[in-house]
Design an enzyme around this catalytic site. Structure first.
Site, PDB file in Angstrom:
ATOM      1  N   CYS A  29       3.706   0.560  -7.772  1.00 45.66           N
ATOM      2  CA  CYS A  29       3.256  -0.558  -8.603  1.00 45.66           C
ATOM      3  C   CYS A  29       2.268  -0.095  -9.656  1.00 45.66           C
ATOM      4  CB  CYS A  29       2.678  -1.659  -7.707  1.00 45.66           C
ATOM      5  SG  CYS A  29       2.374  -3.225  -8.558  1.00 45.66           S
ATOM      6  N   GLU A  69       9.828  -1.523  -4.871  1.00 46.97           N
ATOM      7  CA  GLU A  69       8.663  -1.688  -3.984  1.00 46.97           C
ATOM      8  C   GLU A  69       8.915  -2.778  -2.941  1.00 46.97           C
ATOM      9  OE1 GLU A  69       3.911  -2.906  -4.339  1.00 46.97           O
ATOM     10  OE2 GLU A  69       5.297  -3.340  -5.973  1.00 46.97           O
ATOM     11  N   LYS A 127       0.382   4.017  -0.603  1.00 42.47           N
ATOM     12  CA  LYS A 127      -0.290   3.642  -1.844  1.00 42.47           C
ATOM     13  C   LYS A 127      -1.800   3.764  -1.704  1.00 42.47           C
ATOM     14  CE  LYS A 127      -0.506  -0.140  -5.232  1.00 42.47           C
ATOM     15  NZ  LYS A 127      -0.095  -1.530  -5.521  1.00 42.47           N
TER      16      LYS A 127
END
Length: 569
Positions: free
Chosen positions: A437, A313, A384
Site C-alpha cells: 500500500c 493487498e 508491512k
C-alpha cells in the site's frame, strides 16, 4: 467654451499590481488568498498534472510572506516586532497548507462512506482535520522562511530551505505521511521526473520551490526602478535543463525483458458492495481463481504459460495460511511451475492463550505448488512496516475508543508493524523490493540498509485503493509509486484491488495498465533493471546536501545583494 477647471488634466489611475494586492491583503482576504493559492498548487498533482499551477501557488507564497511584517504591524501597532511578524507568516503558511492539503486529499472523505452508518460522522477528520494538522508543517515553514527573509532574490532559497525541512519532517514525524510532497509537481510529469534518478523526491522538492517561486521576483525593482529578471531566467533555464535531461534519458528505447518471466496481475475490483465478507469467502476465492485463469488472447491460455501470478493487498476476509481448503483450491489450479505472490493478512500467537495473544500482520506471501500434497504452500513472507494511522492501527487507542472512534480495518487490536524492510525471495524473479500500500510513497525508505544500490531487482507494490473510489487518490498513489521506480532504476509491478494495476519500466514508463474500477487480468513481461542510479547510491545524504546547498545559496545571494546596496549608497 472650455472652463479653466475642465482644462486641468485628471490624474490617471494606474492598476494596482497583483503582487501589491497580495502583499497588502489583510484579515480574511489574506487568508482566502493563501488558501486559494495552496489549492491551486494541488492541480500540479495527479491526475491533473498541470505543472504551472505550482508556480502560481509558490509565487503567491513569497508575496504572502512579504506581507507578514506589514500585517503584524497593523495588528500590533508597532513597525518591527519579530514575534508578530513570524506569527503572521505562520498564519499565512497554515492557510496556504490547508488549501493545498484539502484540495489534494479531498478523496480521503470517500473512505468514511464505505461503512457510512458507522463512520460517516467522522468524515470531517479526513477532509478537514487532517489537512488542518498537516498545514502546521507549511505554517512552520513560512515562519522559518520569514526568519531567514531578505529583500530580493534571497527570499526564494529561504522559502525552498524552509519547505524542504517541513516536507522532511512531514515524512518522518509520527510515522510520517509524505503524501503529495511538493516535489511531485515535477515528479508527476514523466520527463521532468527523470531528475529523481539523481536527486530523488526531496531534491525535486528543493528544485520545485526554487523554480516555481522565482517568478515572484519579477515584481521586484532595484534602486533605479529596474525589474529583476535574473532569478526567473535562471529558473526557466533550470526547468529547460531538467526537461532536456529527462528527454535524453527517455530516448534510449524500450528496456529488454527479464528472460523466462511471464507475469499476470489479477485485479478483482471487489470492494464496498457486501461481497467482501467471511461468509462469502468461498465465492470470493472462486472468483479470484476463475479470473486468474482467464484466457485473454489466442496465445495466452490462462495460467498455463504464466510464471508469476500477482494478487493485490489483503484480498481475503480470512487468514489464508490457516485455511487448508483455500490452499487446496489454489493448489489445484496453480501449475507446478507457477508462483503466486499475494497480499494476505497473517497471524502469530494463539486465539485462546492470554500469554501469547494473536498478533496480526499485513503481509505479502509467496505461494508455490506443493507436489507432495497437491496444495499451495506458503514460502517467504514480508510484513508491512509502515502502517496507516486510523486505517490499520489506532493512535492513542484508549482516548479514541472513549470517543467512539475505531479503525477502518476491523482487526482486533489493529495490525502489528513488521520489524524492518527487507527483500522478498520469489523463485524465478530477481530480488523483490516489497511495498504494501502506501509504503510506496516513502522516498528512499523501501530498501534495507546495504541494499540501496541493487544492480538488479524489481519493486512490488500491492495495494487496495478501493476505499477511495474513482477519485484522484488511486492516480496519485500510482504516480508516487512510479517515481520510486525512477529513483531506484528498478521496474515496478503494481497490483491494486480496484486499480490502477500496472507494469512500469525503470524509467517510469507505464507499459501496461488496468483501468480504475474494472475487474480483469493484465499479462506482460518484466523489464530489466538499469542498475544502481545516482540516487540509490547516495539517497541518505541527498536531503542534507540539498539543505546545505540551499543555505549556501541563500547566504551567497544575501552577501552579494548587501554588497551591491553598499556600493549604491
Amino acid at each position: 467654451m472650455t472652463s479653466r477647471a475642465d482644462a486641468v488634466p485628471r490624474p490617471v489611475r494606474r492598476p494596482v499590481p497583483l503582487s501589491h494586492r497580495v502583499v497588502l491583503a489583510t484579515g480574511w482576504g489574506r487568508r482566502a488568498i493563501a488558501a486559494l493559492a495552496g489549492a491551486c498548487g494541488a492541480l500540479a498533482m495527479a491526475p491533473v498534472g498541470f505543472v504551472p499551477a505550482m508556480a502560481v501557488s509558490l509565487t503567491a507564497a513569497v508575496w504572502l510572506i512579504d506581507g507578514s511584517e506589514r500585517t503584524a504591524a497593523s495588528r500590533s501597532g508597532a513597525r518591527r516586532h519579530a514575534w508578530p511578524t513570524l506569527r503572521s507568516a505562520f498564519g499565512a503558511g497554515w492557510w496556504w497548507g490547508f488549501g493545498y492539503f484539502t484540495a489534494g486529499l479531498y478523496w480521503l472523505g470517500a473512505a468514511f462512506l464505505v461503512d457510512a452508518d458507522k463512520t460517516a460522522w467522522l468524515m470531517p477528520l479526513g477532509v478537514v482535520a487532517l489537512p488542518a494538522v498537516l498545514a502546521i508543517y507549511s505554517g512552520g515553514a513560512f515562519a522559518l522562511a520569514r526568519a531567514l527573509w531578505w529583500p530580493g532574490p534571497a527570499r526564494v532559497p529561504a522559502l525552498a530551505f524552509a519547505l524542504l525541512v517541513a516536507e522532511l519532517l512531514r515524512g518522518w514525524l509520527f510515522t510520517g505521511f509524505p503524501w503529495n510532497e511538493i516535489g511531485m509537481a515535477l515528479g508527476t510529469n514523466l520527463v521532468l521526473a527523470q531528475g529523481a534518478s539523481v536527486i530523488g523526491l526531496h531534491g525535486l522538492t528543493a528544485l520545485s520551490v526554487l523554480v516555481f517561486a522565482a517568478p515572484a521576483t519579477l515584481a521586484d525593482r532595484d534602486v533605479r526602478g529596474r525589474r529583476s529578471l535574473a532569478p526567473a531566467a535562471l529558473a526557466a533555464l533550470a526547468l529547460v535543463g531538467l526537461a532536456g535531461f529527462g528527454a535524453w534519458r527517455l530516448s534510449g528505447g524500450p528496456v529488454p525483458d527479464v528472460a523466462g518471466v511471464r507475469l499476470r496481475i489479477m485485479q478483482p475490483d471487489v470492494f464496498g458492495d457486501g461481497e467482501f465478507t467471511y461468509e462469502n469467502k468461498d465465492a470470493l476465492l472462486a472468483k479470484y481463481l476463475a479470473l486468474s485463469d482467464r484466457a485473454t488472447a489466442a496465445d495466452r491460455t490462462g495460467l498455463a504459460d504464466v510464471t508469476h501470478l500477482i494478487w493485490p493487498e489483503s484480498p481475503f476476509p480470512f487468514i489464508l495460511s490457516r485455511d487448508p481448503d483455500a490452499l487446496d483450491a489454489i493448489g489445484r489450479i496453480l501449475p507446478k511451475d507457477t508462483v503466486l505472490v499475494t497480499g494476505a493478512a497473517r497471524v502469530e500467537g494463539s486465539q485462546t492463550s492470554a500469554k501469547d495473544p494473536p498478533r496480526y500482520f499485513n503481509a505479502i506471501q509467496v505461494l508455490g505448488h506443493d507436489p507432495g500434497t497437491g496444495t499451495a504452500a506458503v514460502g517467504d513472507t514480508y510484513d508491512k512496516v509502515h502502517l496507516v494511522p486510523f486505517g490499520e492501527y489506532m493512535p492513542f487507542i484508549g482516548l479514541m475508543e472513549r470517543l467512539g472512534i475505531s479503525q477502518f480495518v476491523p482487526i482486533p487490536g489493529g495490525f502489528t508493524p513488521g520489524t524492518r524492510h527487507r527483500l522478498l525471495r520469489v523463485p524465478g524473479l530477481p530480488p523483490v523490493v516489497p511495498a504494501v500500500c502506501y509504503e510506496a510513497i516513502f522516498s528512499g525508505g523501501l530498501l534495507p540498509p546495504g541494499d540501496e544500490g541493487l544492480d538488479r531487482g524489481v519493486i512490488l507494490n500491492v495495494s487496495d485503493d478501493g476505499w477511495f473510489g474513482r477519485t484522484a487518490g488511486p492516480w496519485q498513489h500510482l504516480a508516487q509509486a512510479r517515481l520510486r521506480a525512477v529513483e531506484q532504476g528498478l521496474p515496478l509491478i503494481r497490483a491494486a484491488n480496484t486499480g490502477v494495476s500496472a507494469i512500469v519500466d525503470p524509467y517510469g514508463r507505464i507499459l501496461q495498465e488496468l483501468p480504475l474500477g474494472e475487474a480483469g487480468v493484465l499479462d506482460g513481461f518484466l523489464p530489466q533493471s538499469l542498475g544502481p542510479t545516482a540516487f540509490s547510491e547516495m539517497n541518505q545524504v541527498i536531503p542534507l546536501a540539498a539543505s546545505c546547498l540551499l543555505l549556501t545559496l541563500l547566504f551567497a545571494v544575501r552577501y552579494g545583494d548587501a554588497r551591491r546596496r553598499t556600493r549604491s549608497l
